[in-house]
Design a protein around this motif. Structure first.
Motif, PDB file in Angstrom:
ATOM      1  N   ASN A 105      48.220  23.532  35.804  1.00 45.39           N
ATOM      2  CA  ASN A 105      47.415  22.651  36.647  1.00 45.39           C
ATOM      3  C   ASN A 105      47.021  21.438  35.815  1.00 45.39           C
ATOM      4  OD1 ASN A 105      45.514  21.329  38.162  1.00 45.39           O
ATOM      5  ND2 ASN A 105      44.378  23.163  38.735  1.00 45.39           N
ATOM      6  N   VAL A 106      47.673  20.307  36.051  1.00 44.42           N
ATOM      7  CA  VAL A 106      47.379  19.102  35.278  1.00 44.42           C
ATOM      8  C   VAL A 106      46.272  18.273  35.929  1.00 44.42           C
ATOM      9  CG1 VAL A 106      49.644  19.010  34.193  1.00 44.42           C
ATOM     10  CG2 VAL A 106      49.274  17.838  36.364  1.00 44.42           C
ATOM     11  N   THR A 107      45.704  18.772  37.014  1.00 39.15           N
ATOM     12  CA  THR A 107      44.614  18.101  37.710  1.00 39.15           C
ATOM     13  C   THR A 107      43.262  18.415  37.088  1.00 39.15           C
ATOM     14  OG1 THR A 107      45.868  18.475  39.736  1.00 39.15           O
ATOM     15  CG2 THR A 107      43.626  17.710  40.009  1.00 39.15           C
ATOM     16  N   ASP A 108      43.145  19.576  36.463  1.00 42.29           N
ATOM     17  CA  ASP A 108      41.869  20.074  35.956  1.00 42.29           C
ATOM     18  C   ASP A 108      41.258  19.097  34.948  1.00 42.29           C
ATOM     19  OD1 ASP A 108      39.723  21.525  34.970  1.00 42.29           O
ATOM     20  OD2 ASP A 108      40.862  23.387  34.781  1.00 42.29           O
ATOM     21  N   PRO A 109      40.027  18.589  35.218  1.00 50.15           N
ATOM     22  CA  PRO A 109      39.392  17.645  34.299  1.00 50.15           C
ATOM     23  C   PRO A 109      39.120  18.244  32.917  1.00 50.15           C
ATOM     24  CG  PRO A 109      37.969  18.083  36.207  1.00 50.15           C
ATOM     25  CD  PRO A 109      39.224  18.870  36.383  1.00 50.15           C
ATOM     26  N   ALA A 110      39.034  19.557  32.810  1.00 52.62           N
ATOM     27  CA  ALA A 110      38.792  20.208  31.530  1.00 52.62           C
ATOM     28  C   ALA A 110      40.077  20.305  30.704  1.00 52.62           C
ATOM     29  CB  ALA A 110      38.221  21.604  31.756  1.00 52.62           C
ATOM     30  N   GLY A 111      41.170  19.842  31.259  1.00 55.12           N
ATOM     31  CA  GLY A 111      42.459  19.923  30.573  1.00 55.12           C
ATOM     32  C   GLY A 111      43.381  20.860  31.323  1.00 55.12           C
ATOM     33  N   PRO A 112      44.668  20.713  31.097  1.00 58.08           N
ATOM     34  CA  PRO A 112      45.635  21.545  31.810  1.00 58.08           C
ATOM     35  C   PRO A 112      45.395  23.036  31.586  1.00 58.08           C
ATOM     36  CG  PRO A 112      46.740  19.761  30.660  1.00 58.08           C
ATOM     37  CD  PRO A 112      45.305  19.753  30.210  1.00 58.08           C
ATOM     38  N   ALA A 113      45.410  23.776  32.657  1.00 53.27           N
ATOM     39  CA  ALA A 113      45.269  25.234  32.596  1.00 53.27           C
ATOM     40  C   ALA A 113      46.620  25.836  32.955  1.00 53.27           C
ATOM     41  CB  ALA A 113      44.198  25.701  33.575  1.00 53.27           C
ATOM     42  N   ARG A 114      47.119  26.742  32.124  1.00 48.96           N
ATOM     43  CA  ARG A 114      48.441  27.335  32.328  1.00 48.96           C
ATOM     44  C   ARG A 114      48.287  28.801  32.704  1.00 48.96           C
ATOM     45  NH1 ARG A 114      52.000  25.862  27.626  1.00 48.96           N
ATOM     46  NH2 ARG A 114      51.894  23.876  28.702  1.00 48.96           N
ATOM     47  N   LEU A 129      46.276  21.490  47.136  1.00 49.50           N
ATOM     48  CA  LEU A 129      45.206  20.845  47.889  1.00 49.50           C
ATOM     49  C   LEU A 129      45.254  19.347  47.607  1.00 49.50           C
ATOM     50  CD1 LEU A 129      42.435  23.438  47.069  1.00 49.50           C
ATOM     51  CD2 LEU A 129      43.575  23.145  49.266  1.00 49.50           C
ATOM     52  N   PRO A 130      44.608  18.528  48.438  1.00 46.18           N
ATOM     53  CA  PRO A 130      44.619  17.083  48.186  1.00 46.18           C
ATOM     54  C   PRO A 130      44.181  16.760  46.758  1.00 46.18           C
ATOM     55  CG  PRO A 130      43.707  17.513  50.338  1.00 46.18           C
ATOM     56  CD  PRO A 130      43.887  18.856  49.667  1.00 46.18           C
ATOM     57  N   GLY A 131      44.988  15.942  46.088  1.00 51.92           N
ATOM     58  CA  GLY A 131      44.704  15.542  44.718  1.00 51.92           C
ATOM     59  C   GLY A 131      45.312  16.438  43.661  1.00 51.92           C
ATOM     60  N   ASP A 132      45.816  17.611  44.038  1.00 50.64           N
ATOM     61  CA  ASP A 132      46.386  18.547  43.071  1.00 50.64           C
ATOM     62  C   ASP A 132      47.704  18.045  42.505  1.00 50.64           C
ATOM     63  OD1 ASP A 132      44.371  20.399  43.275  1.00 50.64           O
ATOM     64  OD2 ASP A 132      45.521  21.858  44.448  1.00 50.64           O
ATOM     65  N   ARG A 133      47.892  18.320  41.220  1.00 51.54           N
ATOM     66  CA  ARG A 133      49.162  18.083  40.534  1.00 51.54           C
ATOM     67  C   ARG A 133      49.459  19.315  39.687  1.00 51.54           C
ATOM     68  NH1 ARG A 133      48.654  13.438  36.892  1.00 51.54           N
ATOM     69  NH2 ARG A 133      46.687  14.459  36.575  1.00 51.54           N
ATOM     70  N   LEU A 134      50.650  19.858  39.857  1.00 52.42           N
ATOM     71  CA  LEU A 134      51.083  21.036  39.104  1.00 52.42           C
ATOM     72  C   LEU A 134      52.399  20.743  38.402  1.00 52.42           C
ATOM     73  CD1 LEU A 134      50.691  23.958  41.692  1.00 52.42           C
ATOM     74  CD2 LEU A 134      49.153  23.407  39.824  1.00 52.42           C
ATOM     75  N   ARG A 135      52.616  21.443  37.320  1.00 51.11           N
ATOM     76  CA  ARG A 135      53.924  21.470  36.682  1.00 51.11           C
ATOM     77  C   ARG A 135      54.319  22.933  36.687  1.00 51.11           C
ATOM     78  NH1 ARG A 135      57.458  18.681  33.745  1.00 51.11           N
ATOM     79  NH2 ARG A 135      58.478  19.696  31.990  1.00 51.11           N
ATOM     80  N   VAL A 136      55.472  23.234  37.258  1.00 49.61           N
ATOM     81  CA  VAL A 136      55.942  24.616  37.347  1.00 49.61           C
ATOM     82  C   VAL A 136      57.290  24.733  36.641  1.00 49.61           C
ATOM     83  CG1 VAL A 136      54.722  25.108  39.504  1.00 49.61           C
ATOM     84  CG2 VAL A 136      57.057  24.269  39.595  1.00 49.61           C
ATOM     85  N   ARG A 137      57.520  25.911  36.064  1.00 45.51           N
ATOM     86  CA  ARG A 137      58.837  26.190  35.507  1.00 45.51           C
ATOM     87  C   ARG A 137      59.020  27.688  35.374  1.00 45.51           C
ATOM     88  NH1 ARG A 137      58.917  23.863  29.416  1.00 45.51           N
ATOM     89  NH2 ARG A 137      56.935  24.704  28.760  1.00 45.51           N
ATOM     90  N   ALA A 138      60.276  28.071  35.345  1.00 44.33           N
ATOM     91  CA  ALA A 138      60.624  29.475  35.186  1.00 44.33           C
ATOM     92  C   ALA A 138      60.281  29.915  33.765  1.00 44.33           C
ATOM     93  CB  ALA A 138      62.114  29.662  35.463  1.00 44.33           C
TER      94      ALA A 138
END
Length: 161
Positions: A105-114, A129-138
């Motif tokens: 989750n690259v949206t989290d203001p506390a830093g990316p949570a994996r 959700l509105p405003g969300d940005r994720l990076r996903v990978r296998a």
């Protein structure tokens, strides 16, 4: 919830459902509300067919299969639209060499949570959700850690919060 089923004509179809946790009862247990059907249709390939999966993945470890938007009650913004927000549901196909989906989750203001989610199927669902940005990978298990498989995919809700 993403539900896959084989139709009478042999084609594989997907259905997307939504439910929320209801209020806790006297024992402190929260149940789920009745499911709402958000949509569905033909998948376009059989996820149980290795050749079809390989064709869709085209050498990648993860691929976006489809995406849709639905107005869903989230309760996060009760003053606006009675608590409803436009959510984006992305269906992902993950290759057989991976047993997990890594979500950052690259949206989290506390830093990316994996987080790592065990895959129950080659198809995974990511909801933004509105405003969300994720990076996903296998990913696959490597002892007590996880090892990435292939490149990641950046997902972003098309509308700002």
């Amino acid at each position: 919830m993403l539900l896959l089923h084989r139709r009478d004509d042999g084609q594989v179809a997907e259905e997307l459902f939504f439910s929320t946790r209801g209020p806790a009862d006297s024992a402190g247990t929260a149940g789920w509300t009745d499911c709402d059907h958000l949509g569905g249709g033909l998948l376009g390939f059989d996820p149980a067919d290795p050749a079809a999966v390989a064709e869709v993945l085209a050498g990648r470890a993860t691929a976006v299969v489809s995406a849709s938007e639905s107005l869903v009650y989230t309760g996060r913004v009760p003053m606006e639209d009675d608590g409803y927000e436009l959510v984006c549901a992305v269906r992902l196909l993950v290759g057989p060499e991976a047993g997990f989906l890594e979500e950052e989750n690259v949206t989290d203001p506390a830093g990316p949570a994996r987080h790592h989610r065990r895959l129950a199927s080659p198809l995974a669902l990511a909801v933004l959700l509105p405003g969300d940005r994720l990076r996903v990978r296998a990913a696959r298990a490597a002892g007590a850690a996880y090892e990435p498989v292939g490149d990641g995919i950046a997902l972003a809700h098309p509308y700002a919060a």
